[in-house]
Design a protein around this motif. Structure first.
Motif, PDB file in Angstrom:
ATOM      1  N   VAL A  97       0.843  -1.197   0.000  1.00  0.00           N
ATOM      2  CA  VAL A  97       0.000   0.000   0.000  1.00  0.00           C
ATOM      3  C   VAL A  97       0.882   1.253   0.000  1.00  0.00           C
ATOM      4  O   VAL A  97       0.539   2.248  -0.644  1.00  0.00           O
ATOM      5  N   GLY A  98       2.010   1.191   0.662  1.00  0.00           N
ATOM      6  CA  GLY A  98       2.943   2.315   0.629  1.00  0.00           C
ATOM      7  C   GLY A  98       3.436   2.608  -0.782  1.00  0.00           C
ATOM      8  O   GLY A  98       3.510   3.768  -1.200  1.00  0.00           O
ATOM      9  N   GLN A  99       3.769   1.562  -1.520  1.00  0.00           N
ATOM     10  CA  GLN A  99       4.215   1.747  -2.906  1.00  0.00           C
ATOM     11  C   GLN A  99       3.079   2.279  -3.781  1.00  0.00           C
ATOM     12  O   GLN A  99       3.281   3.170  -4.608  1.00  0.00           O
ATOM     13  N   LEU A 100       1.894   1.725  -3.608  1.00  0.00           N
ATOM     14  CA  LEU A 100       0.740   2.194  -4.375  1.00  0.00           C
ATOM     15  C   LEU A 100       0.426   3.653  -4.042  1.00  0.00           C
ATOM     16  O   LEU A 100       0.097   4.442  -4.931  1.00  0.00           O
ATOM     17  N   TYR A 101       0.520   3.993  -2.787  1.00  0.00           N
ATOM     18  CA  TYR A 101       0.260   5.358  -2.340  1.00  0.00           C
ATOM     19  C   TYR A 101       1.215   6.330  -3.036  1.00  0.00           C
ATOM     20  O   TYR A 101       0.793   7.354  -3.579  1.00  0.00           O
ATOM     21  N   ALA A 102       2.497   5.991  -3.021  1.00  0.00           N
ATOM     22  CA  ALA A 102       3.498   6.861  -3.643  1.00  0.00           C
ATOM     23  C   ALA A 102       3.256   7.017  -5.142  1.00  0.00           C
ATOM     24  O   ALA A 102       3.455   8.094  -5.705  1.00  0.00           O
ATOM     25  N   ALA A 103       2.798   5.962  -5.779  1.00  0.00           N
ATOM     26  CA  ALA A 103       2.621   5.982  -7.233  1.00  0.00           C
ATOM     27  C   ALA A 103       1.285   6.579  -7.678  1.00  0.00           C
ATOM     28  O   ALA A 103       1.201   7.141  -8.772  1.00  0.00           O
ATOM     29  N   HIS A 104       0.239   6.467  -6.873  1.00  0.00           N
ATOM     30  CA  HIS A 104      -1.103   6.801  -7.364  1.00  0.00           C
ATOM     31  C   HIS A 104      -1.858   7.864  -6.583  1.00  0.00           C
ATOM     32  O   HIS A 104      -2.937   8.289  -7.013  1.00  0.00           O
ATOM     33  N   TRP A 105      -1.381   8.280  -5.423  1.00  0.00           N
ATOM     34  CA  TRP A 105      -2.123   9.221  -4.570  1.00  0.00           C
ATOM     35  C   TRP A 105      -2.583  10.462  -5.333  1.00  0.00           C
ATOM     36  O   TRP A 105      -3.753  10.800  -5.357  1.00  0.00           O
ATOM     37  N   ARG A 106      -1.641  11.156  -5.954  1.00  0.00           N
ATOM     38  CA  ARG A 106      -1.943  12.437  -6.598  1.00  0.00           C
ATOM     39  C   ARG A 106      -2.986  12.275  -7.710  1.00  0.00           C
ATOM     40  O   ARG A 106      -3.930  13.055  -7.801  1.00  0.00           O
ATOM     41  N   ARG A 107      -2.838  11.257  -8.555  1.00  0.00           N
ATOM     42  CA  ARG A 107      -3.782  11.061  -9.660  1.00  0.00           C
ATOM     43  C   ARG A 107      -5.171  10.709  -9.142  1.00  0.00           C
ATOM     44  O   ARG A 107      -6.175  11.150  -9.694  1.00  0.00           O
ATOM     45  N   LEU A 108      -5.238   9.916  -8.077  1.00  0.00           N
ATOM     46  CA  LEU A 108      -6.544   9.549  -7.528  1.00  0.00           C
ATOM     47  C   LEU A 108      -7.233  10.747  -6.885  1.00  0.00           C
ATOM     48  O   LEU A 108      -8.455  10.910  -7.002  1.00  0.00           O
ATOM     49  N   VAL A 109      -6.470  11.605  -6.234  1.00  0.00           N
ATOM     50  CA  VAL A 109      -7.056  12.815  -5.660  1.00  0.00           C
ATOM     51  C   VAL A 109      -7.585  13.707  -6.782  1.00  0.00           C
ATOM     52  O   VAL A 109      -8.701  14.240  -6.695  1.00  0.00           O
ATOM     53  N   ARG A 110      -6.827  13.848  -7.849  1.00  0.00           N
ATOM     54  CA  ARG A 110      -7.289  14.667  -8.978  1.00  0.00           C
ATOM     55  C   ARG A 110      -8.568  14.100  -9.572  1.00  0.00           C
ATOM     56  O   ARG A 110      -9.488  14.848  -9.904  1.00  0.00           O
TER      57      ARG A 110
END
Length: 175
Positions: free
Chosen positions: A13-26
């Protein structure tokens, strides 16, 4: 993003968070039009994924799972907002005047785009956000929304046409 098969929930989840957080928030901002709420929705999606990590059948599909979760939670937030808005409207609260800085042209254009996007039917709005903002393929959009690629094409075409029409009217009014 390929995940190693033996990762713990925290690591994955840490790796996914780093890779996808910003795009999912957008993505969520485009759907709910509120950054704070969008961040909360995405955070909740990551927390849910972490809690279900050991039961996840296909860890390689975790990014798609997160996208789908964000879309579904955004829908729920919009449904909740409608209920609250109906209640507030029934209380006949006085209207608040416009913000003093709202006359800035760039902000007015952005508001016009968001207003036009909000005016689209839910499915068209979701397809447009996933396609043009996250740059997802038709197949990824279909998987995220649980619809066929033909339906994605149809919603994208109708939504784009409606946006062009609405934006032409709204932006003309700004001139």
């Amino acid at each position: 993003m390929a995940l190693e098969p033996a990762l713990t929930a925290d690591e994955a989840v840490g790796q996914l968070y780093a890779a996808h957080w910003r795009r999912l928030v957008r993505l969520s901002i485009l759907l709910v039009h509120d950054q704070g709420l969008a961040e909360e929705i995405v955070q909740d999606a990551f927390v849910a994924l972490h809690g279900r990590w050991s039961r996840l059948r296909a860890p390689e599909a975790a990014a798609a799972y997160l996208r789908q979760t964000v879309v579904n939670r955004s829908r729920s937030a919009l449904r909740h907002r409608k209920v609250v808005d109906r209640y507030v409207a029934s209380q006949r609260l006085p209207d608040v005047g416009p913000d003093a800085g709202a006359g800035v042209e760039a902000e007015a254009r952005r508001d016009a785009v968001f207003a036009a996007l909000r005016g689209l039917p839910r499915r068209q709005r979701e397809v447009i956000a996933l396609r043009y903002y996250l740059d997802l393929s038709e197949a990824d959009i279909a998987e995220t929304l649980g619809i066929s690629t033909g339906a994605v094409k149809s919603h994208a075409s109708r939504g784009s046409a409606a946006l062009r029409e609405r934006l032409a009217e709204q932006l003309e009014d700004l001139r």
